[in-house]
Design a protein around this motif. Structure first.
Motif, PDB file in Angstrom:
ATOM      1  N   SER A  59       0.858  -1.186   0.000  1.00  0.00           N
ATOM      2  CA  SER A  59       0.000   0.000   0.000  1.00  0.00           C
ATOM      3  C   SER A  59       0.894   1.236   0.000  1.00  0.00           C
ATOM      4  CB  SER A  59      -0.872   0.026   1.249  1.00  0.00           C
ATOM      5  OG  SER A  59      -1.673  -1.114   1.291  1.00  0.00           O
ATOM      6  N   THR A  73       6.903  -1.513   5.825  1.00  0.00           N
ATOM      7  CA  THR A  73       6.691  -2.949   6.023  1.00  0.00           C
ATOM      8  C   THR A  73       7.453  -3.460   7.237  1.00  0.00           C
ATOM      9  OG1 THR A  73       6.605  -5.062   4.850  1.00  0.00           O
ATOM     10  CG2 THR A  73       8.590  -3.754   4.514  1.00  0.00           C
ATOM     11  N   ARG A  76      10.624  -8.642   8.040  1.00  0.00           N
ATOM     12  CA  ARG A  76      10.752 -10.067   8.357  1.00  0.00           C
ATOM     13  C   ARG A  76      11.908 -10.663   7.558  1.00  0.00           C
ATOM     14  NH1 ARG A  76       5.898 -10.154  11.061  1.00  0.00           N
ATOM     15  NH2 ARG A  76       4.113  -9.349   9.929  1.00  0.00           N
ATOM     16  N   ILE A 119       0.769  -3.437  10.584  1.00  0.00           N
ATOM     17  CA  ILE A 119       1.251  -2.619   9.471  1.00  0.00           C
ATOM     18  C   ILE A 119       0.191  -2.485   8.366  1.00  0.00           C
ATOM     19  CG2 ILE A 119       2.469  -4.492   8.274  1.00  0.00           C
ATOM     20  CD1 ILE A 119       3.637  -0.825   8.758  1.00  0.00           C
ATOM     21  N   THR A 145      -5.266  -1.785  15.918  1.00  0.00           N
ATOM     22  CA  THR A 145      -4.820  -2.793  16.883  1.00  0.00           C
ATOM     23  C   THR A 145      -3.384  -3.242  16.619  1.00  0.00           C
ATOM     24  OG1 THR A 145      -5.305  -4.972  17.858  1.00  0.00           O
ATOM     25  CG2 THR A 145      -5.850  -4.720  15.549  1.00  0.00           C
ATOM     26  N   GLU A 237      -9.474  -5.761   1.409  1.00  0.00           N
ATOM     27  CA  GLU A 237      -8.694  -6.502   0.420  1.00  0.00           C
ATOM     28  C   GLU A 237      -7.807  -7.448   1.195  1.00  0.00           C
ATOM     29  OE1 GLU A 237      -6.475  -3.910  -2.104  1.00  0.00           O
ATOM     30  OE2 GLU A 237      -8.276  -3.049  -2.973  1.00  0.00           O
TER      31      GLU A 237
HETATM   32  C1  LIG Z   1      -5.440  -3.883   2.267  1.00  0.00           C
HETATM   33  C2  LIG Z   1      -4.152  -4.329   2.906  1.00  0.00           C
HETATM   34  C3  LIG Z   1      -2.998  -3.572   2.737  1.00  0.00           C
HETATM   35  C4  LIG Z   1      -1.775  -3.983   3.292  1.00  0.00           C
HETATM   36  N1  LIG Z   1      -0.662  -3.234   3.095  1.00  0.00           N
HETATM   37  C5  LIG Z   1       0.514  -3.642   3.616  1.00  0.00           C
HETATM   38  C6  LIG Z   1       1.704  -2.882   3.415  1.00  0.00           C
HETATM   39  O1  LIG Z   1       1.692  -1.847   2.740  1.00  0.00           O
HETATM   40  N2  LIG Z   1       2.854  -3.302   3.991  1.00  0.00           N
HETATM   41  C7  LIG Z   1       2.902  -4.472   4.725  1.00  0.00           C
HETATM   42  O2  LIG Z   1       3.981  -4.832   5.199  1.00  0.00           O
HETATM   43  N3  LIG Z   1       1.796  -5.222   4.920  1.00  0.00           N
HETATM   44  C8  LIG Z   1       0.617  -4.820   4.377  1.00  0.00           C
HETATM   45  N4  LIG Z   1      -0.495  -5.574   4.561  1.00  0.00           N
HETATM   46  C9  LIG Z   1      -0.334  -6.867   5.230  1.00  0.00           C
HETATM   47  C10 LIG Z   1      -0.927  -6.976   6.565  1.00  0.00           C
HETATM   48  O3  LIG Z   1      -1.204  -5.807   7.226  1.00  0.00           O
HETATM   49  C11 LIG Z   1      -0.083  -7.938   7.371  1.00  0.00           C
HETATM   50  O4  LIG Z   1      -0.525  -9.213   7.000  1.00  0.00           O
HETATM   51  C12 LIG Z   1      -0.224  -7.815   8.839  1.00  0.00           C
HETATM   52  O5  LIG Z   1      -0.097  -6.528   9.252  1.00  0.00           O
HETATM   53  C13 LIG Z   1       0.710  -8.838   9.523  1.00  0.00           C
HETATM   54  O6  LIG Z   1       1.531  -8.539  10.376  1.00  0.00           O
HETATM   55  P1  LIG Z   1       1.666  -7.561  11.639  1.00  0.00           P
HETATM   56  O7  LIG Z   1       2.946  -7.949  12.267  1.00  0.00           O
HETATM   57  O8  LIG Z   1       1.542  -6.154  11.253  1.00  0.00           O
HETATM   58  O9  LIG Z   1       0.398  -7.935  12.531  1.00  0.00           O
HETATM   59  P2  LIG Z   1       0.426  -8.396  14.032  1.00  0.00           P
HETATM   60  O10 LIG Z   1       1.294  -7.453  14.796  1.00  0.00           O
HETATM   61  O11 LIG Z   1       0.704  -9.854  14.104  1.00  0.00           O
HETATM   62  O12 LIG Z   1      -1.077  -8.167  14.479  1.00  0.00           O
HETATM   63  C14 LIG Z   1      -1.635  -6.875  14.533  1.00  0.00           C
HETATM   64  C15 LIG Z   1      -2.842  -6.892  15.450  1.00  0.00           C
HETATM   65  O13 LIG Z   1      -3.863  -7.733  14.880  1.00  0.00           O
HETATM   66  C16 LIG Z   1      -4.473  -8.444  15.947  1.00  0.00           C
HETATM   67  N5  LIG Z   1      -5.098  -9.686  15.470  1.00  0.00           N
HETATM   68  C17 LIG Z   1      -4.491 -10.705  14.835  1.00  0.00           C
HETATM   69  N6  LIG Z   1      -5.396 -11.692  14.582  1.00  0.00           N
HETATM   70  C18 LIG Z   1      -6.573 -11.265  15.071  1.00  0.00           C
HETATM   71  C19 LIG Z   1      -7.883 -11.805  15.139  1.00  0.00           C
HETATM   72  N7  LIG Z   1      -8.149 -13.022  14.637  1.00  0.00           N
HETATM   73  N8  LIG Z   1      -8.861 -11.069  15.725  1.00  0.00           N
HETATM   74  C20 LIG Z   1      -8.618  -9.859  16.237  1.00  0.00           C
HETATM   75  N9  LIG Z   1      -7.375  -9.287  16.226  1.00  0.00           N
HETATM   76  C21 LIG Z   1      -6.389  -9.976  15.655  1.00  0.00           C
HETATM   77  C22 LIG Z   1      -3.337  -8.730  16.900  1.00  0.00           C
HETATM   78  O14 LIG Z   1      -3.848  -9.021  18.197  1.00  0.00           O
HETATM   79  C23 LIG Z   1      -2.579  -7.403  16.871  1.00  0.00           C
HETATM   80  O15 LIG Z   1      -3.107  -6.488  17.807  1.00  0.00           O
HETATM   81  C24 LIG Z   1      -1.716  -5.180   4.027  1.00  0.00           C
HETATM   82  C25 LIG Z   1      -2.890  -5.930   4.218  1.00  0.00           C
HETATM   83  C26 LIG Z   1      -4.105  -5.528   3.663  1.00  0.00           C
HETATM   84  C27 LIG Z   1      -5.322  -6.375   3.879  1.00  0.00           C
END
Ligand SMILES: Cc1cc2nc3c(=O)[nH]c(=O)nc-3n(C[C@H](O)[C@H](O)[C@H](O)COP(=O)(O)OP(=O)(O)OC[C@H]3O[C@@H](n4cnc5c(N)ncnc54)[C@H](O)[C@@H]3O)c2cc1C
Length: 242
Positions: A59, A73, A76, A119, A145, A237
């Protein structure tokens, strides 16, 4: 979609293990807040260990009025992320896009509840920067969150945007505070119906936008459905492979 070659101008950390990359914006590159690009790391098109694809969708974090094209991002340990992390200052990459329909509906008199996990906040940063810059009359809420404040990218900027934009409210929740060394006085529960109601406040008939880990997006979709929200009022999405 057109392919542009762009240069990396700078990078900086925006949360633990989370980096923003600032690329130059190609002349005439036009996009809507919430849209995405494909980023291909040029010059490294050969096979990587594991055969991972060197092309990745991100995004756009920056708003259309800003002069750089910014992505962010979690850093990882994947081949793509290692190659991205190793991209030198002034190194080049190819950008395809923009694409994606996670964009705000046309009528600014209809409010929006943006629900972000981790993210996944990136598309909403572009929307919120744009709305604040344009002094949009649209009511916007962000329910954001993260596990810990240390993981919450752009949290300081979001608080600044909330101060600048009287139509924007942030509700942030931290779901693993036991692992944090920072203070936190806000909510600590996972996103549920009650937090969504709190974020939506008195907004009449809002539209909902979701971005985050697939399990979170799925769980929030079910919560909204159980609360009687029409699926036409929800936009999400799915981005896998982060
Ligand atoms: C439209 C869209 C755009 C995106 N754009 C990007 C981008 O530009 N860059 C990128 O790197 N990624 C992007 N992503 C990917 C996405 O955000 C990642 O898959 C996600 O953020 C995974 O890792 P995290 O470490 O950020 O989340 P985490 O830190 O693992 O989790 C974030 C939060 O989600 C909560 N959570 C997890 N599962 C649940 C559940 N079942 N119910 C309630 N809460 C829950 C956790 O408790 C935590 O508070 C995008 C995704 C979408 C759908």
């Amino acid at each position: 979609m057109t392919t542009h070659t762009v240069r990396l101008r700078s990078r900086h950390m925006v949360a633990d293990d989370t980096m923003a990359f600032h690329f130059e914006k190609p002349a005439g590159f036009d996009f809507k807040p919430g849209q995405a690009i494909d980023l291909t790391l040029e010059g490294s098109a050969g096979q990587l260990p594991g055969g991972e694809d060197l092309k990745h969708a991100f995004s756009i974090v920056s708003a259309p009025h800003q002069e750089e094209l910014v992505i962010a991002t979690r850093m990882r340990n994947s081949a793509f992320k290692r190659a991205l992390g190793a991209l030198p200052a002034d190194g080049s990459a190819a950008v395809d896009g923009p694409f994606g329909s996670l964009t705000l509906h046309k009528k600014p008199d209809r409010g929006a509840v943006l629900i972000a996990g981790g993210i996944g906040v990136t598309p909403f940063m572009s929307m919120l920067r744009h709305a604040t810059h344009e002094r949009s009359p649209r009511e916007l809420r962000l329910l954001y969150t993260n596990h810990r404040p240390e993981d919450a990218a752009f949290l300081t900027e979001l608080r600044d945007l909330e101060r600048q934009n009287p139509r924007f409210t942030l509700v942030a929740t931290m779901t693993r505070m036991e692992q944090s060394t920072l203070a936190w006085e806000g909510p600590v529960e996972r996103i549920d119906g009650e937090l969504i109601r709190q974020a939506a406040g008195a907004m009449a008939h809002p539209a909902f936008y979701l971005a985050g880990p697939p399990a979170m997006v799925e769980a929030v979709l079910q919560t909204l459905s159980s609360a009687g929200v029409d699926e036409d009022d929800v936009r999400s999405e799915t981005f896998f492979g982060y």
